[in-house]
Design a protein around this motif. Structure first.
Motif, PDB file in Angstrom:
ATOM      1  N   TYR A 179       0.679  -1.479   0.513  1.00 23.75           N
ATOM      2  CA  TYR A 179       0.094   0.027   0.030  1.00 23.75           C
ATOM      3  C   TYR A 179       1.005   1.613   0.040  1.00 23.75           C
ATOM      4  CZ  TYR A 179      -4.176  -3.124   1.156  1.00 23.75           C
ATOM      5  OH  TYR A 179      -4.911  -4.112   0.670  1.00 23.75           O
TER       6      TYR A 179
ATOM      7  N   LYS B  57      -7.334 -13.797   4.004  1.00 24.35           N
ATOM      8  CA  LYS B  57      -7.598 -12.326   4.025  1.00 24.35           C
ATOM      9  C   LYS B  57      -8.786 -11.654   4.123  1.00 24.35           C
ATOM     10  CE  LYS B  57      -5.470  -9.373   2.212  1.00 24.35           C
ATOM     11  NZ  LYS B  57      -3.249  -8.205   1.512  1.00 24.35           N
TER      12      LYS B  57
ATOM     13  N   ASN C  54     -10.831  -7.535   4.161  1.00 26.25           N
ATOM     14  CA  ASN C  54     -10.693  -6.386   4.181  1.00 26.25           C
ATOM     15  C   ASN C  54     -11.527  -5.838   4.314  1.00 26.25           C
ATOM     16  OD1 ASN C  54      -7.560  -5.918   3.467  1.00 26.25           O
ATOM     17  ND2 ASN C  54      -7.497  -5.990   1.791  1.00 26.25           N
TER      18      ASN C  54
ATOM     19  N   TYR D 182     -14.056  -1.657   3.800  1.00 26.26           N
ATOM     20  CA  TYR D 182     -13.875  -0.298   3.377  1.00 26.26           C
ATOM     21  C   TYR D 182     -15.135   0.235   4.062  1.00 26.26           C
ATOM     22  CZ  TYR D 182     -10.387  -2.901   0.132  1.00 26.26           C
ATOM     23  OH  TYR D 182      -9.070  -3.053  -0.470  1.00 26.26           O
TER      24      TYR D 182
ATOM     25  N   LEU E  92      -9.691   2.210   2.559  1.00 27.20           N
ATOM     26  CA  LEU E  92      -9.291   0.899   3.891  1.00 27.20           C
ATOM     27  C   LEU E  92      -8.916   1.321   5.062  1.00 27.20           C
ATOM     28  CD1 LEU E  92      -9.106  -2.432   3.539  1.00 27.20           C
ATOM     29  CD2 LEU E  92      -6.106  -1.374   3.030  1.00 27.20           C
TER      30      LEU E  92
ATOM     31  N   LYS F 112      -9.985  -1.076   8.141  1.00 28.89           N
ATOM     32  CA  LYS F 112      -9.174  -2.626   8.603  1.00 28.89           C
ATOM     33  C   LYS F 112      -8.053  -3.286   7.982  1.00 28.89           C
ATOM     34  CE  LYS F 112     -10.946  -5.235  12.376  1.00 28.89           C
ATOM     35  NZ  LYS F 112      -9.567  -4.701  13.919  1.00 28.89           N
ATOM     36  N   THR F 113      -7.561  -4.420   8.177  1.00 29.26           N
ATOM     37  CA  THR F 113      -7.532  -5.564   7.099  1.00 29.26           C
ATOM     38  C   THR F 113      -7.163  -6.498   8.546  1.00 29.26           C
ATOM     39  OG1 THR F 113      -6.647  -4.314   5.851  1.00 29.26           O
ATOM     40  CG2 THR F 113      -5.486  -6.509   6.258  1.00 29.26           C
TER      41      THR F 113
ATOM     42  N   ASP G  47      -5.788 -10.810   8.210  1.00 26.49           N
ATOM     43  CA  ASP G  47      -4.893 -11.865   7.412  1.00 26.49           C
ATOM     44  C   ASP G  47      -5.110 -13.136   8.774  1.00 26.49           C
ATOM     45  OD1 ASP G  47      -1.266 -12.167   6.241  1.00 26.49           O
ATOM     46  OD2 ASP G  47      -3.370 -13.363   6.142  1.00 26.49           O
TER      47      ASP G  47
ATOM     48  N   GLU H 154     -10.223 -12.071   0.829  1.00 24.62           N
ATOM     49  CA  GLU H 154      -9.620 -11.780  -0.385  1.00 24.62           C
ATOM     50  C   GLU H 154      -9.063 -13.823  -0.121  1.00 24.62           C
ATOM     51  OE1 GLU H 154      -7.844  -8.575  -0.466  1.00 24.62           O
ATOM     52  OE2 GLU H 154      -9.586  -7.836  -0.333  1.00 24.62           O
TER      53      GLU H 154
ATOM     54  N   ARG I 180     -12.064 -12.586  -5.323  1.00 21.09           N
ATOM     55  CA  ARG I 180     -12.533 -12.037  -3.929  1.00 21.09           C
ATOM     56  C   ARG I 180     -14.144 -11.946  -3.967  1.00 21.09           C
ATOM     57  NH1 ARG I 180      -8.835  -9.388  -5.658  1.00 21.09           N
ATOM     58  NH2 ARG I 180      -7.164  -7.911  -4.027  1.00 21.09           N
TER      59      ARG I 180
END
Length: 917
Positions: A552, A860, A862, A864, A870, A872-873, A875, A903, A908
């Motif tokens: 990113y 993962k 993500n 939005y 974006l 929050k992420t 893993d 994803e 996705r």
């Protein structure tokens, strides 16, 4: 044609929009241009008000709440351009349609021609044509295009036409109202009768501007440059009319007779500059006239904006009325409003002439005493009760004019020139004399269930007429607005608002004679693969960029996050620099007399100055503009057809874009490549196919040409148009919109409502459907659809109408849900995951994510927000095939709606959820 199509069932095309699928979105507290107000003679709580294109409204609580007359809505609704109102002695309500004091070229200036005189029947709710045959209004006689005024004495009607004053008594057989009908022909014997003679045996056929009748039948009639008065013998026999010349240069007059003294009459006149020429009084039924306020001084002229103005608007807004309890007390309205009080000790006639209200283009929230600018009607019903009809709707005073208050709740008559809808469902419209109005949810950029109208005149907007508007989802959300003569502004959650020209363009706009209608157009993309912009990324330490995993970085547009997926694993250090594509792009076009300007920085709020480039030469009067779906072409609608400017994607500086550089890559339109052929009339609207850059639709205006809607399938080359008019009535058409899922579905805003076609790009016959429904046959100036899909848009496919007389309408009938379009970013869902579910939904601080994996894969998450940022992420690592339940923390997310993307590599699946507290 419209009425006959509905009557004979000639709407053959299947519905695209359910006829009841429109929702009125207000503004429910903001009124539009109003030329007629009437207080019921038997019940002062019942008040009628007429919008110039939105129809008749009624209040049953003295103006506190309003509702439209339902008999005017639907496919048979006609006569929405209310110009005047009256009530006969037996309580019947009549109104005329069409005002000569508007612009009526059918080119989008907002005025709608009339089609006769109508009766409203309160007991049944019916609206019946007085002049007509059956249920079809009489439109073959052009005298009924404009009814400037209407009055009554007993049950007799007086009508002010553009061909003299007519009157008639109800003598025909009963209609469904149980009352005798009026004649249906114009005739001196047995029909509508013209009693005014200019000279013996020669009828007065001039245009009537105003009529007033006393309770005893004495009458005064205003024409251009003259007035007529006549007594009544008490038996409905008019005495001979006496002609009076008026002030030098007067070409419009407004008249009034004092209710408490039929001997006292007044008239005010204006010239072709719109300035007041004279204000006079007669104390003897018009035999002798005395001037009480001379024309010529701007300081005492209600038709002028202020004491420094050289011209006024008396040809557009002009009215006068007398205090019913005091024959020597009058109010005169124009842009401003003045009051005169007779002084009995003065000889000759004298008194005080004072400003009665401050100029209020907008109501001042800190002062309740302003009356909106541009007064068209004064209804002085008691000594203390006064109603004003203006460009801002209805104002009322209950203390004889000392204080004033808006009375517009439910009076949904705002006259929009343009309207747009944002990806999250906000509405923005440019309205006549009410500026730019925005329907928001809560604070700027936040979503809540309740909507409000947010007027933002202090965000850099110029007061007055709002014109073209636009939304951007970039930089946290941006609203662009305009006003008359080139005014341009933008505002966002983080910026205070204001103009964003560069110094050169600012100097030009400030000094030049800009067009009254300001034309802009915005295009943007979150994923423009053709972008030539790059971002230099410099590393501050060792790092590893894994193959096919997102790296990113921040783009040029207010630091919006971008993602780069390395094709192979890369090891970088402090000496390394990457030049990565900035695929978030914006193009903003602005029309001027010296050509079309374009900036690529309208959404870059951090820029100290925005660079503007002149991409096109002067091409006459620019009416509308539209970008192709890929942003590479700009189509410009003019009085001479369509012009195209291409190759916009290839340039990112002044050398490439500005035609004055000498090396511009933007080719200028030439016949056969960039200049259209096949259309007739002024181009009022352009629609570009969201999925095919060679397909466009244009609409044209005017009342004289036969074809109003055209299609083109070679828009990027020869640009030739063919008509798809079919059976669409030959009325002005203002804006088309091509459905983003099916380009055969076409929605068009016209002078009489909204119409659809379901085979726009396939062979005819072209059979149109009137889908106005509750919108009625008000002019529809703007049709706009959300063409982005989830997660960029919350309501893909939703449509907003900007009407010129009934505010905003929306429909969800063409919306596509997340299940229909679950592609996210540029990736396709190949079914690696199924049964994606988030619960509870809405959720508070903790949510549960459940899904089934069809294959073992690294996963993962993500999350939005609705502008694509974006937030929050998570893993999740490698997950085996099968069902999975994952708890996640949402406490750091603010209240609102989010898109969750699960994803695996380039695959996705997405779902929506809402956070509440």
């Amino acid at each position: 044609q419209i009425a006959l199509m509905a009557k004979t069932g000639n709407n053959k095309s299947p519905f695209i929009i359910n006829n009841n699928g429109w929702t009125q979105m207000g503004p429910d507290d903001q009124g539009g241009r109003t030329r007629a107000i009437l207080v019921d003679q038997s019940n002062p709580n019942i008040v009628y008000a007429g919008s110039v294109a939105g129809g008749l409204f009624r209040s049953t609580d003295a103006g506190n709440n309003w509702a439209p007359i339902s008999g005017q809505q639907g496919t048979l609704g006609a006569g929405l351009s209310i110009s005047c109102l009256t009530q006969t002695d037996n309580g019947r309500i009549f109104f005329g349609t069409g005002s000569e004091f508007e612009g009526h070229n059918g080119n989008g200036e907002g005025a709608q021609i009339g089609n006769g005189v109508y009766e409203y029947v309160p007991s049944t709710g019916d609206v019946l044509p007085v002049i007509g045959t059956g249920t079809v209004p009489q439109t073959s006689v052009t005298i009924w295009e404009f009814t400037n005024d209407i009055a009554s004495y007993g049950n007799r009607l007086y009508i002010g036409t553009t061909n003299g004053m007519l009157y008639a008594d109800p003598t025909g057989p009963n209609n469904i109202n149980g009352q005798p009908t009026y004649p249906t022909v114009i005739s001196q014997a047995g029909g509508w009768y013209n009693a005014i003679e200019n000279i013996p045996s020669i009828l007065e056929t001039g245009s009537v501007s105003s009529i007033d009748v006393h309770a005893n039948g004495s009458i005064i009639v205003g024409f251009s440059g003259k007035i007529y008065t006549a007594p009544n013998d008490g038996n409905f026999n008019l005495g001979p009319f006496t002609k009076h010349t008026v002030g030098l240069g007067t070409n419009r007059t407004s008249v009034s007779v004092a209710p408490s003294n039929s001997n006292v009459m007044y008239y005010v006149g204006t010239n072709n500059l719109g300035n007041m020429t004279t204000l006079r009084i007669s104390l003897d039924k018009g035999l002798i006239w005395q001037e009480i306020v001379p024309g010529g001084s701007a300081a005492i002229d209600p038709m002028r904006r202020d004491g420094s103005a050289t011209t006024g608007q008396g040809g557009y807004d002009q009215c006068i009325d007398v205090n019913p309890a005091d024959w020597g007390n009058i109010m005169v309205g124009g842009i401003r409003m003045f009051e005169w009080q007779y002084n009995p000790t003065s000889n000759p006639i004298g008194g005080s002439w004072l400003l009665a209200s401050t100029l209020g283009d907008f109501q001042n929230p800190f002062s309740p005493y302003d009356v909106h600018a541009d007064k068209h009607a004064i209804e002085w019903t008691t000594a203390n009760t006064i109603y004003i009809g203006s460009d801002g709707g209805v104002d009322k005073s209950t203390d004889g004019g000392t204080t004033w208050f808006e009375k517009n709740y439910g009076y949904n008559t705002v006259t929009f020139y343009d309207a747009v809808i944002s990806d999250i469902g906000w509405l923005l419209g440019g309205s006549q004399d009410n500026g730019d109005l925005m329907f928001t949810y809560q604070s700027f950029g936040e979503l809540s269930p309740l909507g409000t109208i947010d007027l933002r005149p202090f965000d850099g907007q110029t007061y007055g007429d709002g014109f073209d508007v636009a939304f951007s989802s970039h930089s946290g959300g941006i609203a662009y607005g305009t006003a008359q003569f080139g005014a341009l502004w933008r505002t966002s959650q983080t910026s205070a608002g204001g103009g964003f020209w560069d110094p050169e363009l600012f100097d030009y706009v400030s000094s030049a004679n800009m067009p009254f209608h300001t034309v802009i157009e915005n295009w943007e993309s979150n994923y423009d693969v053709t972008s030539v912009d790059t971002v230099m990324v410099t590393f501050t330490g060792p790092d590893t960029l894994l193959a096919n995993e997102a790296f990113y970085y921040n783009g040029l547009t207010s630091g919006m996050p971008l993602a780069y997926y390395p094709p192979v694993t890369m090891f970088v250090d402090t000496t390394d620099t990457l030049y990565l594509q900035d695929y978030i792009q914006n193009r903003f076009a602005y029309a001027t007399p010296v050509g079309v300007y374009l900036t690529r920085e309208a959404a870059r709020l951090a820029s100290l100055t925005n660079e503007w480039n002149r991409i096109g030469l002067p091409i006459g009067n620019i009416i509308c503009m539209e970008f192709s779906a890929d942003g590479n072409h700009l189509f410009v609608g003019t009085s001479g057809g369509v012009r195209r400017y291409s190759n916009l994607n290839a340039g990112n500086d002044s050398l490439a874009l500005d035609i004055r550089s000498g090396v511009s890559i933007i080719p200028q339109p030439v016949v056969g490549n960039g200049i259209s052929s096949g259309t007739t009339g002024l181009v009022t609207g352009i629609a570009c196919d969201p999925n095919n850059i060679d397909n466009i639709i244009v609409t044209t205006g005017g009342y004289s040409t036969a074809n109003k809607v055209y299609k083109c399938t070679n828009a990027t080359t020869a640009m030739t148009f063919t008509s798809i008019q079919g059976d669409l009535p030959k009325m002005p058409a203002y804006e088309p919109e091509i459905d983003f899922n099916d380009n055969n579905k076409l929605i068009v805003g016209t002078d009489f409502g909204v119409w659809t076609l379901d085979n726009a790009f396939t062979p005819g016959p072209y059979l149109w459907t009137d889908e106005s429904g509750i919108v009625g046959h008000t002019p529809v100036m703007a049709v706009e659809q959300i063409t982005n899909r989830v997660p960029d848009a919350l309501f893909p496919g939703r449509i907003v109408l900007g009407t010129h007389g009934r505010g905003f309408f929306i429909t969800s009938d063409l919306e596509t849900g997340i299940d229909d379009n679950d592609d996210f970013l540029t990736a396709a869902n190949n079914g690696f995951v199924s049964n994606l579910n988030i619960y509870p939904n809405p959720l508070n601080n903790v949510g549960m994510l459940e899904f089934d994996l069809n294959v073992k894969s690294e996963t993962k998450v993500n999350i939005y927000n609705l502008v694509g940022t974006l937030v929050k992420t998570m893993d999740l690592g490698v997950k085996p095939k099968g069902n999975h339940k994952i708890k996640f923390n949402a406490s750091e997310l603010s209240v609102g709606t989010y898109i969750l993307s699960l994803e695996s590599g380039t695959e996705r699946s997405v779902a929506k959820f809402i956070v509440t507290r």
